[in-house]
Design a protein around this motif. Structure first.
Motif, PDB file in Angstrom:
ATOM      1  N   ASP A  45      -3.788  30.437 -25.686  1.00  0.00           N
ATOM      2  CA  ASP A  45      -3.533  29.685 -24.448  1.00  0.00           C
ATOM      3  C   ASP A  45      -2.174  28.989 -24.525  1.00  0.00           C
ATOM      4  OD1 ASP A  45      -5.910  30.352 -23.220  1.00  0.00           O
ATOM      5  OD2 ASP A  45      -6.952  28.517 -23.788  1.00  0.00           O
ATOM      6  N   GLY A  48       0.619  31.441 -24.337  1.00  0.00           N
ATOM      7  CA  GLY A  48       0.693  31.940 -22.957  1.00  0.00           C
ATOM      8  C   GLY A  48       1.388  30.940 -22.045  1.00  0.00           C
ATOM      9  N   GLN A  49       1.067  29.660 -22.221  1.00  0.00           N
ATOM     10  CA  GLN A  49       1.735  28.620 -21.421  1.00  0.00           C
ATOM     11  C   GLN A  49       3.228  28.587 -21.749  1.00  0.00           C
ATOM     12  OE1 GLN A  49      -0.714  25.341 -22.652  1.00  0.00           O
ATOM     13  NE2 GLN A  49      -2.479  26.082 -21.522  1.00  0.00           N
ATOM     14  N   GLY A  52       5.126  31.420 -19.941  1.00  0.00           N
ATOM     15  CA  GLY A  52       5.398  31.126 -18.540  1.00  0.00           C
ATOM     16  C   GLY A  52       6.581  30.183 -18.391  1.00  0.00           C
ATOM     17  N   ILE A 124       1.903  26.832 -12.787  1.00  0.00           N
ATOM     18  CA  ILE A 124       1.660  26.855 -14.236  1.00  0.00           C
ATOM     19  C   ILE A 124       0.698  25.719 -14.590  1.00  0.00           C
ATOM     20  CG2 ILE A 124       2.737  26.482 -16.498  1.00  0.00           C
ATOM     21  CD1 ILE A 124       5.260  27.914 -15.393  1.00  0.00           C
ATOM     22  N   LYS A 127      -3.203  26.116 -13.798  1.00  0.00           N
ATOM     23  CA  LYS A 127      -3.967  26.891 -14.773  1.00  0.00           C
ATOM     24  C   LYS A 127      -4.053  26.137 -16.099  1.00  0.00           C
ATOM     25  CE  LYS A 127      -3.146  31.288 -14.743  1.00  0.00           C
ATOM     26  NZ  LYS A 127      -4.408  31.756 -14.171  1.00  0.00           N
ATOM     27  N   ALA A 128      -2.915  25.610 -16.552  1.00  0.00           N
ATOM     28  CA  ALA A 128      -2.859  24.978 -17.873  1.00  0.00           C
ATOM     29  C   ALA A 128      -3.742  23.740 -17.956  1.00  0.00           C
ATOM     30  CB  ALA A 128      -1.413  24.619 -18.216  1.00  0.00           C
TER      31      ALA A 128
ATOM     32  N   TYR B  35      -6.247  33.863 -17.820  1.00  0.00           N
ATOM     33  CA  TYR B  35      -5.813  32.788 -18.711  1.00  0.00           C
ATOM     34  C   TYR B  35      -4.335  32.940 -19.039  1.00  0.00           C
ATOM     35  CZ  TYR B  35     -10.427  30.957 -19.344  1.00  0.00           C
ATOM     36  OH  TYR B  35     -11.624  30.360 -19.095  1.00  0.00           O
ATOM     37  N   SER B  36      -3.661  31.810 -19.268  1.00  0.00           N
ATOM     38  CA  SER B  36      -2.237  31.849 -19.616  1.00  0.00           C
ATOM     39  C   SER B  36      -1.987  32.787 -20.782  1.00  0.00           C
ATOM     40  CB  SER B  36      -1.748  30.458 -20.016  1.00  0.00           C
ATOM     41  OG  SER B  36      -1.928  29.550 -18.977  1.00  0.00           O
ATOM     42  N   LEU B  65       1.651  33.749  -9.462  1.00  0.00           N
ATOM     43  CA  LEU B  65       1.063  32.651 -10.229  1.00  0.00           C
ATOM     44  C   LEU B  65       0.282  31.670  -9.352  1.00  0.00           C
ATOM     45  CD1 LEU B  65       3.906  31.773 -12.757  1.00  0.00           C
ATOM     46  CD2 LEU B  65       1.876  33.158 -13.147  1.00  0.00           C
TER      47      LEU B  65
END
Lengths: 250, 146
Positions: A45, A48-49, A52, A124, A127-128, B35-36, B65
């Motif tokens: 996670d 992934g963040q 982005g 972003i 989701k985060a 998920y990111s 997004l």
């Protein structure tokens, strides 16, 4: 969003990449199978963040740097992550407490960013924030279980509290590169998040029978590229393949 | 098909938002990642591209997004397919933060019993948690709500 704030975005991305890398070191070494899945999942996670944020920072900068160039192609002084993210893992208690501190902070940070005036950051964050909340809850449960556990787990958790205490103050030191972005409502004012963070930590510590130390000197330097001794070793491992075989893919 | 859950399509999961044909005849596929850190995103985008190419289109993959993907986008059909595959679908309408962290009842995908307990918040992939049914004693994956 002006390119002047690219450095602030890169700093935020660096926090996530470096801490994600640290967590990934637990893969195959966790004290139990469930945690062997949990920690790399959290790492995924975070990375992934970071992806982005790097991609967006690279687009804004317009100099042709993509996520890989930013993640793998810089020297130590160019990384702007908070020092707490690069610290060696220590034992499981140390890792869980660090993750709890970070997730609690990021949960508050992303909550504020959900109303950012920048639509990409808003997306972003949307989701985060859910991911950070999930991580926070998981890690808080471990802090309580270990802090209020056996004599040995309580001792180790108390040690982790002491060792990490100098590194939490940096969360709330304003990033000099983010000044205009905070005023423009693009990024949150981290200083303003401190009371809520502290209340969250104290609430969990009360259940864990731990005490949050007060008036501890805050180590800083990460946001200006001044890192701990651990950072060079971390980067050697993180960057090895890209340094040996530039632009490699598989 | 989703590479990590090969029982449902990416449309069932709500990852593939739309495919539009533009005036140059290109197929624009709009994709929203889950998920990111979902490692399957790239594989999913490649699979969509390959499928469109095979169908004779000139594909363009567009990553969207905002708004962020939520488990509420999984279709009713997708939820049934998940259940049939042995994965408990996310509890309906539960992407709100309160529901995410409150007590939820997850029904066993095999025997439908509601007496189940959580084994671990993290499962075999980023999108799943581990549960066990206290009635039939089978462990199972639960598709987490976000």
């Amino acid at each position: 969003m002006p390119a002047a704030w690219v450095a602030a975005l890169i700093g935020l991305a660096d926090d996530h990449l470096i801490l994600g890398h640290r967590l990934s070191e637990w893969c195959g070494h966790a004290p139990m199978l469930e945690e062997d899945l949990a920690m790399p999942n959290i790492a995924l996670d975070l990375i992934g963040q970071a992806r982005g944020l790097y991609t967006y920072a690279g687009d804004l900068e317009g100099a042709g740097r993509d996520e890989d160039a930013l993640a793998f192609g810089r020297l130590e002084r160019a990384y702007r992550n908070l020092l707490i993210c690069e610290l060696p893992n220590g034992d499981f208690a140390h890792t869980m407490l660090r993750q709890f501190y970070f997730a609690s902070f990021m949960q508050l940070f992303w909550q504020e960013t959900e109303s950012s005036t920048d639509v990409t950051l808003e997306a972003i964050a949307a989701k985060a924030v859910k991911e950070a909340q999930y991580h926070r809850r998981h890690c808080a449960e471990w802090v309580i279980r270990l802090g209020d556990g056996t004599d040995e787990s309580a001792r180790r958790m108390a040690e982790a509290v002491t060792l990490l205490a100098p590194y939490t103050g940096e969360f709330f030191i304003a990033d000099p590169e983010a000044g205009g972005a905070v005023e423009a409502g693009v990024l949150p004012d981290t200083k303003a998040l401190q009371p809520a963070w502290q209340a969250d930590i104290e609430q969990v510590f009360a259940a864990a029978k731990l005490v949050l130390p007060e008036n501890v000197y805050a180590q800083k330097g990460g946001r200006s590229g001044l890192h701990t001794e651990a950072m060079g070793h971390l980067l050697a491992q993180l960057q090895f393949m890209q340094r040996s075989f530039p632009d490699m893919t598989w | 098909m989703d590479p990590e859950v090969p029982a449902v399509t990416v449309a069932d999961l709500g990852i593939l938002r739309a495919v539009d044909i533009d005036d140059q005849g290109r197929a624009i596929a709009k994709v929203t990642p889950t998920y990111s850190g979902c490692p399957a995103v790239l594989a999913i985008e490649l699979a969509i591209e390959a499928a469109l190419r095979q169908a004779g289109f000139d594909p363009v993959i567009e990553r969207i997004l905002a708004p962020a993907w939520t488990t509420d986008w999984i279709t009713e059909e997708g939820r049934e397919k998940l259940r049939a595959y042995g994965i408990a679908p996310p509890v309906a309408g539960s992407s709100s933060k309160r529901a995410l962290f409150g007590e939820i009842t997850v029904a066993c995908p095999r025997c439908a019993a509601t007496d189940t307990s959580k084994l671990s918040e993290f499962g075999s992939t980023a999108c799943k948690a581990q549960y066990r049914c206290n009635a039939c004693h089978e462990p199972f994956d639960y598709f987490k709500c976000i």
